[in-house]
Motif scaffolding. Sequence first.
Motif, short mmCIF file in Angstrom:
data_model
loop_
_atom_site.label_atom_id
_atom_site.label_comp_id
_atom_site.label_asym_id
_atom_site.label_seq_id
_atom_site.Cartn_x
_atom_site.Cartn_y
_atom_site.Cartn_z
N LEU A 133 -3.79 -10.12 -11.18
CA LEU A 133 -4.59 -9.20 -11.31
C LEU A 133 -3.78 -7.85 -10.38
CD1 LEU A 133 -6.78 -11.71 -10.76
CD2 LEU A 133 -8.16 -9.98 -11.28
N TYR A 134 -3.11 -7.09 -11.20
CA TYR A 134 -2.31 -6.44 -10.66
C TYR A 134 -2.91 -4.70 -10.28
CZ TYR A 134 2.35 -4.57 -9.63
OH TYR A 134 3.46 -4.15 -8.87
N THR A 135 -2.65 -4.31 -9.08
CA THR A 135 -3.12 -2.94 -8.83
C THR A 135 -2.00 -2.14 -8.76
OG1 THR A 135 -4.86 -4.12 -7.57
CG2 THR A 135 -4.59 -1.66 -7.09
N GLY A 136 -1.76 -1.29 -9.44
CA GLY A 136 -0.51 -0.38 -9.88
C GLY A 136 -0.26 0.61 -8.42
N CYS A 137 -1.37 1.20 -7.98
CA CYS A 137 -0.99 2.23 -7.22
C CYS A 137 -0.45 1.74 -5.89
CB CYS A 137 -2.25 3.25 -6.74
SG CYS A 137 -3.67 2.66 -6.07
N LEU A 138 -0.90 0.32 -5.56
CA LEU A 138 -0.23 -0.10 -4.33
C LEU A 138 0.72 -1.28 -4.64
CD1 LEU A 138 -3.32 -0.67 -2.50
CD2 LEU A 138 -1.37 0.53 -1.67
N SER A 139 0.92 -1.42 -5.77
CA SER A 139 1.88 -2.52 -6.56
C SER A 139 1.62 -3.71 -6.04
CB SER A 139 3.46 -2.11 -6.05
OG SER A 139 3.72 -0.96 -6.40
N GLU A 140 0.37 -4.36 -6.04
CA GLU A 140 -0.35 -5.44 -5.37
C GLU A 140 -0.58 -6.41 -6.37
OE1 GLU A 140 -2.53 -8.51 -3.56
OE2 GLU A 140 -3.27 -6.99 -5.04
N ALA A 141 -0.34 -7.55 -6.37
CA ALA A 141 -0.88 -8.75 -7.05
C ALA A 141 -1.55 -9.66 -6.62
CB ALA A 141 0.50 -9.38 -8.03
N ALA A 142 -2.88 -10.02 -6.97
CA ALA A 142 -3.62 -10.79 -6.42
C ALA A 142 -3.74 -11.86 -7.58
CB ALA A 142 -5.14 -10.44 -6.18
N TYR A 143 -4.29 -13.03 -7.36
CA TYR A 143 -4.09 -14.26 -8.36
C TYR A 143 -5.33 -15.09 -8.31
CZ TYR A 143 0.83 -13.06 -8.49
OH TYR A 143 2.02 -12.55 -8.57
N PRO B 84 -10.37 25.74 1.16
CA PRO B 84 -9.24 25.99 2.26
C PRO B 84 -9.13 24.80 3.12
CG PRO B 84 -10.59 28.24 1.64
CD PRO B 84 -11.21 27.03 0.97
N ASN B 85 -8.07 24.65 3.36
CA ASN B 85 -7.52 23.50 4.57
C ASN B 85 -7.31 22.27 3.94
OD1 ASN B 85 -7.12 25.37 6.83
ND2 ASN B 85 -9.20 25.25 6.88
N SER B 86 -7.93 22.00 2.58
CA SER B 86 -7.71 20.84 2.05
C SER B 86 -6.35 20.09 1.87
CB SER B 86 -8.27 20.86 0.36
OG SER B 86 -9.46 21.33 0.23
N VAL B 87 -6.04 19.15 1.93
CA VAL B 87 -4.70 18.20 1.71
C VAL B 87 -4.91 17.56 0.33
CG1 VAL B 87 -3.37 16.47 2.51
CG2 VAL B 87 -4.55 17.71 4.12
N PHE B 88 -3.79 17.77 -0.50
CA PHE B 88 -3.71 17.19 -1.70
C PHE B 88 -3.13 16.13 -1.77
CE2 PHE B 88 -0.73 16.26 -5.09
CZ PHE B 88 -1.56 16.29 -6.22
N ILE B 89 -3.65 15.03 -2.38
CA ILE B 89 -3.18 13.74 -2.65
C ILE B 89 -3.60 13.10 -3.88
CG2 ILE B 89 -2.50 11.45 -1.70
CD1 ILE B 89 -3.40 12.29 1.06
N GLY B 90 -3.15 13.36 -5.09
CA GLY B 90 -3.51 13.08 -6.11
C GLY B 90 -3.63 11.64 -6.59
N LEU B 91 -5.09 11.28 -7.36
CA LEU B 91 -5.31 10.09 -7.74
C LEU B 91 -4.28 9.57 -8.82
CD1 LEU B 91 -8.95 9.90 -8.24
CD2 LEU B 91 -7.56 8.40 -6.61
N ASP B 92 -3.40 10.42 -9.46
CA ASP B 92 -2.58 10.00 -10.61
C ASP B 92 -1.05 9.76 -9.93
OD1 ASP B 92 -1.94 12.58 -9.54
OD2 ASP B 92 -1.21 13.41 -11.48
N GLY B 93 -0.90 9.67 -8.71
CA GLY B 93 0.11 9.15 -8.05
C GLY B 93 -0.17 8.00 -7.11
N ARG B 94 0.92 7.53 -6.27
CA ARG B 94 0.57 6.47 -5.37
C ARG B 94 -0.56 6.88 -4.33
NH1 ARG B 94 3.62 1.94 -6.59
NH2 ARG B 94 3.34 1.29 -4.42
N PHE B 95 -1.52 7.09 -4.82
CA PHE B 95 -2.73 7.70 -3.96
C PHE B 95 -2.81 7.10 -2.57
CE2 PHE B 95 -7.31 7.95 -2.66
CZ PHE B 95 -7.33 9.36 -2.47
N ALA B 96 -3.27 5.67 -2.69
CA ALA B 96 -3.49 4.99 -1.29
C ALA B 96 -2.48 4.99 -0.49
CB ALA B 96 -4.17 3.60 -1.98
N GLU B 97 -1.26 4.67 -0.95
CA GLU B 97 -0.07 4.68 -0.07
C GLU B 97 0.22 5.91 0.39
OE1 GLU B 97 4.71 3.43 -0.34
OE2 GLU B 97 3.22 2.72 -1.82
#
Length: 470
Positions: free
Chosen positions: A6-16, A289-302
């Motif tokens: 079970l692979y989570t792409g935005c963290l490149s993590e594999a659980a089994y 105003p004052n928002s910080v952008f971190i898009g979900l379409d990138g490596r968001f969590a990291e």
Amino acid sequence: MYIEQLYTGCLSEAAYYIESNGEAAIIDPMRDIEPYLELAESRNAKIKYVFETHFHADFISGHLDLSGITGAPIIYGPKTEANFDVKIAKDNEMFPLGNCSIQVLHTPGHTLESSCFLLKDESGKDYAIFTGDTLFIGDVGRPDLAQKGESLTTQDLAGMMYESLQSKIMPLADDVLVYPAHGAGSSCGKNLGSETVSTIGEQKQTNYALQQTSKDDFVKAVTEGLSEPPQYFPVNASINKNGYSSLDNVLDKALTALSVEDFDKKSKEENTWIIDTRNKEIFTEGFVPNSVFIGLDGRFAEWAGSIIPFDKKLLIVAEQGMEREAMIRLARVGFDKMQGFLNGGFEAWKNADKPIDMIINVDADELAMDIPFDENIVVLDVRKETEFADGHVKDAVNIPVTNLTDPVSIAAFEDNDNIYVHCQSGYRSTIAASLLKKQDIHNLRNVTGGWEAIKQQENIETEKSVEALN
């Protein structure tokens, strides 16, 4: 016998998920545990064990919630010290699973407690090894994550890893499958391959770390060129070691739909950050105003873990319907202080005639036209130092995006500077521009296409750093 990665792409993590004769084991589960529970239910299996290869530094594991719901024991390898109920296995201890069995192989090096789990099939033959962060496809785990209180150097841990690989991994048969905890993009190593499964034989032939002929050569090879680990790694490792609140409890508060007025009021509270998770092209056209952008379409969590201080309260702006996804991804890397989201999204804010901010995007050819005529231009390159060294605009300033929350890093900017921000392609520079604006630096442009577009401009002078030329 059944195995599912079970692979989570935005963290490149594999659980089994491993199953035999109605009994299942989960290895290195993510914090959101529904997929494991649903898989076991769909296959009429009972989760018997929760195995952890080590205290993960790059995400919060689901071991506590999964054990609490299923009653399955949490199993770590030798040298584990945890502040919750855990079964500490002995080296080479066997755990029966249906008609198969799982053998614990203690493999210190990435961390002291790091262990691999060797799956033996119905005939007792070695079938697959789940290597955690000890062995990756094309790499090994970074040995510079000694935990607080451990008087170990990077070289000490690298030496341990060499011994672990030589004594526990290399003797395995070439046809044994290798299932690592991470793939390409993870910061847990420096050279991870794009594949997420391999064999012992393939790794012996292709993995640079397994081809070193001595311990000294191995230590040198795996420690050279290591970038600094993300700032959130020790935070996550500590959370995994000491325990955390249930994800359900975190989400109960996080998924509070806030009216425009309530959102506005909460945003003005001390130690509160607004995180906007929309696409970068949409974000730059207008945001709270004052928002910080971190898009979900990138490596968001990291990126969130690398930029947002963990003591901040968080408010979320997302595309409608994506609020829960954003909250779960934040929780995966340890954020538990989420206060709610803007009900109706940015459109609701705009329709309420609230003030908005924006980021001006420019193409690389506009930068090329402006450089010769504007003596106040500052080209700010927010890529990593290694990327910058390999090629950059002549006289550009290099401040990696993760350093832009440090007041010292941005103190050199003058009020009359015209700042042109870029990264490799545009995601990180949008994060950077939003961070600068949050710190009242507004005279800036975001260069769309980043370095990829800039280096195509014949009239922009570029250079490499001395170290990249040697």
